[in-house]
Design a protein around this motif. Structure first.
Motif, PDB file in Angstrom:
ATOM      1  N   ALA A 414       0.835  -1.196   0.000  1.00 21.16           N
ATOM      2  CA  ALA A 414       0.000   0.000   0.000  1.00 21.16           C
ATOM      3  C   ALA A 414       0.872   1.249   0.000  1.00 21.16           C
ATOM      4  O   ALA A 414       0.587   2.233  -0.686  1.00 21.16           O
ATOM      5  CB  ALA A 414      -0.920  -0.005   1.220  1.00 21.16           C
ATOM      6  N   THR A 419      -3.033  -0.819  -5.129  1.00 26.26           N
ATOM      7  CA  THR A 419      -4.387  -0.511  -4.677  1.00 26.26           C
ATOM      8  C   THR A 419      -5.304  -1.727  -4.533  1.00 26.26           C
ATOM      9  O   THR A 419      -6.299  -1.662  -3.829  1.00 26.26           O
ATOM     10  CB  THR A 419      -5.057   0.475  -5.662  1.00 26.26           C
ATOM     11  N   VAL A 420      -4.993  -2.846  -5.222  1.00 23.18           N
ATOM     12  CA  VAL A 420      -5.872  -4.013  -5.160  1.00 23.18           C
ATOM     13  C   VAL A 420      -5.071  -5.239  -4.730  1.00 23.18           C
ATOM     14  O   VAL A 420      -4.047  -5.549  -5.329  1.00 23.18           O
ATOM     15  CB  VAL A 420      -6.515  -4.315  -6.542  1.00 23.18           C
ATOM     16  N   ALA A 432      -9.297  -1.797   7.969  1.00 20.84           N
ATOM     17  CA  ALA A 432      -9.008  -1.448   6.578  1.00 20.84           C
ATOM     18  C   ALA A 432      -7.694  -0.676   6.463  1.00 20.84           C
ATOM     19  O   ALA A 432      -7.348   0.112   7.348  1.00 20.84           O
ATOM     20  CB  ALA A 432     -10.152  -0.621   6.023  1.00 20.84           C
ATOM     21  N   LEU A 436      -6.311   0.742   0.019  1.00 17.67           N
ATOM     22  CA  LEU A 436      -6.124  -0.635  -0.444  1.00 17.67           C
ATOM     23  C   LEU A 436      -7.437  -1.404  -0.392  1.00 17.67           C
ATOM     24  O   LEU A 436      -8.119  -1.436   0.631  1.00 17.67           O
ATOM     25  CB  LEU A 436      -5.077  -1.328   0.441  1.00 17.67           C
ATOM     26  N   GLU A 437      -7.783  -2.004  -1.535  1.00 20.92           N
ATOM     27  CA  GLU A 437      -8.995  -2.815  -1.628  1.00 20.92           C
ATOM     28  C   GLU A 437      -8.516  -4.260  -1.519  1.00 20.92           C
ATOM     29  O   GLU A 437      -7.739  -4.730  -2.348  1.00 20.92           O
ATOM     30  CB  GLU A 437      -9.611  -2.508  -2.993  1.00 20.92           C
ATOM     31  N   VAL A 438      -8.942  -4.954  -0.446  1.00 21.25           N
ATOM     32  CA  VAL A 438      -8.416  -6.306  -0.214  1.00 21.25           C
ATOM     33  C   VAL A 438      -9.491  -7.357  -0.500  1.00 21.25           C
ATOM     34  O   VAL A 438     -10.608  -7.274   0.014  1.00 21.25           O
ATOM     35  CB  VAL A 438      -7.910  -6.459   1.237  1.00 21.25           C
ATOM     36  N   HIS A 439      -9.162  -8.338  -1.348  1.00 20.79           N
ATOM     37  CA  HIS A 439     -10.061  -9.463  -1.605  1.00 20.79           C
ATOM     38  C   HIS A 439      -9.452 -10.697  -0.973  1.00 20.79           C
ATOM     39  O   HIS A 439      -8.304 -11.024  -1.240  1.00 20.79           O
ATOM     40  CB  HIS A 439     -10.219  -9.679  -3.106  1.00 20.79           C
ATOM     41  N   LEU A 454     -12.669  -8.851 -11.812  1.00 19.53           N
ATOM     42  CA  LEU A 454     -12.001  -7.552 -11.633  1.00 19.53           C
ATOM     43  C   LEU A 454     -11.555  -6.964 -12.965  1.00 19.53           C
ATOM     44  O   LEU A 454     -11.601  -5.770 -13.171  1.00 19.53           O
ATOM     45  CB  LEU A 454     -10.750  -7.718 -10.750  1.00 19.53           C
TER      46      LEU A 454
END
Ligand code: TYD
Ligand code: MG
Length: 455
Positions: A414, A419-420, A432, A436-439, A454
């Protein structure tokens, strides 16, 4: 001095033969006889004679445990892999490809130790004194007081070590040193092992820290210093692409410190310089994401590194090839099987090449997910999203297992603007992370579906 008799010892069973044979007469192993020095007459007569006098036994709790004293070399990245610095009487083996920078780093380290008032000795067997002097000028080591000995004969080196008793001595390289007592050529396993054993004994007896330099080929073969690993206290290996600027020094074994610590250097016009913030150096710069590329965060030692994994899947012939650079080939075969069986992605008739950018070697299984995603991405010809990265271990049942210290990895990525993230469920952050978008996933099929949604 009378020449000692040599004999050939089987490296498998320890059987001996007075001459070299292709097959061991004792156990029948092929190509296992290695030259050594035959024990003197009388030495073998009674191996248990020493038992007539007993040796002293002490209770563990009564033995004073002195923390070993270290002398920092002044090169922070080198000290990091050494566990803080050099140790009195310690023996260090530094291996690496020719031209990667072993001599350069050690000359720099000796010079700064000498400037701190330690006495040093640089034994060179590959270059003349003049060549070493030329290098020291190039490195900008003005009026260096490092003492240099151009010598390759073991007995002379040992005598010099005894006469000067330096605090640190570098033997560059152990493959050039030879002993008169053996008839095999310098660089052969027998010579390398015999010379290293004598030097190790000298280090322990005199308290000199000895650094042995050894060349290894990519496969680690060729009468390599591998045979010495169990003899010495610390084993360091240089990694990296000799054509690129960055070099990693990795501790494989360290009796005086942590292993798997890495030191990062950049080769400059004036020698090796430590890179104190190395996390982004193994990323190649693409303006836009390209198919077959996936970034991962590896964490060996104490600092996270972002490394780009590249894959190329291309239609192959009747027996398609699986090649990997910097990653384990068996692991690649396993991942391809998991990919087929659990996610329905078939590469049976395809050549598969994977590469860790920048010549890094990644041994931790946390690379699995990134390897898998880069293969799938290359096969479909579709790039992963911009700012994407992944890490996690993949099991044979198709499960995605957590990587140690996941939070640190996520934070580092990050920080560098990623970002992903695609991570194992157990590595999902509780709080969070900004930007950062966390999957989080539990299975490989889930991971592949997610990536498709995605893109
Ligand atoms: P060297 O230390 O001789 O490698 P090794 O002992 O591992 O075989 O490194 C040689 C390479 O480093 C050579 O290709 C030139 C390069 N180099 C620099 O780029 N800058 C420098 O200041 C020095 C001394 C060497
Ligand atoms: Mg060299």
């Amino acid at each position: 001095m009378a020449k000692e008799k040599s004999q050939f010892v089987c490296s498998d069973c320890g059987g001996t033969s007075p001459k070299w044979l292709g097959k061991c007469p004792a156990c029948g192993a092929w190509n296992s006889l290695v030259e050594g020095i035959a024990p003197q007459q009388g030495e073998t007569k009674n191996r248990f004679a020493a038992l007539s006098a007993t040796a002293e036994v002490a209770v563990l709790a009564d033995i004073e445990a002195n923390e070993v004293e270290r002398s920092p070399t002044g090169h922070e990245e080198l000290d990091r892999v050494l566990g803080g610095g050099i140790v009195e009487g310690g023996v260090v083996l530094i291996g690496g490809d020719p031209g990667i920078g072993k001599s350069t780093l050690l000359l720099q380290a000796l010079d700064s130790l000498q400037r701190q008032g330690k006495s040093t000795l640089y034994v060179t067997g590959e270059e003349s004194g003049a060549q070493v002097a030329l290098r020291s000028r190039r490195l900008g080591l003005e009026r260096s007081q490092v003492r240099v000995l151009a010598e390759i004969q073991l007995e002379k080196i040992l005598a010099t070590l005894q006469a000067h008793t330096p605090d640190v001595a570098v033997i560059d390289s152990i493959q050039t040193v030879y002993s008169d007592q053996l008839s095999s050529a310098p660089g052969s396993v027998a010579q390398v092992r015999e010379c290293a054993a004598h030097l190790t004994r000298a280090a322990k007896a005199s308290g000199t820290c000895i650094v042995l330099v050894g060349h290894v080929t990519k496969e680690g073969a060729l009468a390599g210093p591998r045979v010495l690993e169990h003899m010495v206290d610390t084993v360091l290996y240089f990694e990296g692409d000799t054509h690129g600027p960055f070099r990693l020094v990795r501790a494989i074994k360290n009796r005086f410190g942590a292993v798997n610590e890495i030191g990062v250097f950049a080769m400059t016009e004036r020698g090796l310089k430590g890179v104190s913030n190395p996390s982004a150096i193994f990323l190649s710069q693409h303006a836009e994401p390209v198919p077959g590329s996936c970034v991962m965060v590896t964490l060996e030692g104490t600092r996270p590194l972002l490394v780009e994994i590249q894959a190329l899947v291309d239609s192959g012939g009747p027996s398609p090839r699986r090649l990997s650079v910097g990653l384990d080939r068996d692991r690649l075969a396993m991942l391809l099987a998991v990919l087929h069986r659990h996610a329905g992605v078939a590469c049976m008739d395809q050549d598969v090449f994977v590469n860790a950018v920048g010549g890094v070697r990644i041994s931790e299984p946390a690379a699995d997910l990134a390897v898998m995603l880069s293969i799938a991405s290359s096969l479909r010809g579709k790039a992963l999203p911009k700012g994407f990265f992944a890490f996690g271990e993949v099991g044979l049942a198709g499960e995605v297992r957590p990587a140690p210290r996941g939070q640190e990895r996520l934070k580092e990525a990050a920080k560098l603007g990623f970002t992903v993230a695609l991570v194992p469920k157990a590595n999902a952050p509780k709080k969070a992370i900004a930007g950062l978008e966390v999957h989080a996933v539990e299975r490989v099929e889930e991971a592949l579906n997610l990536v498709r949604s995605l893109a």
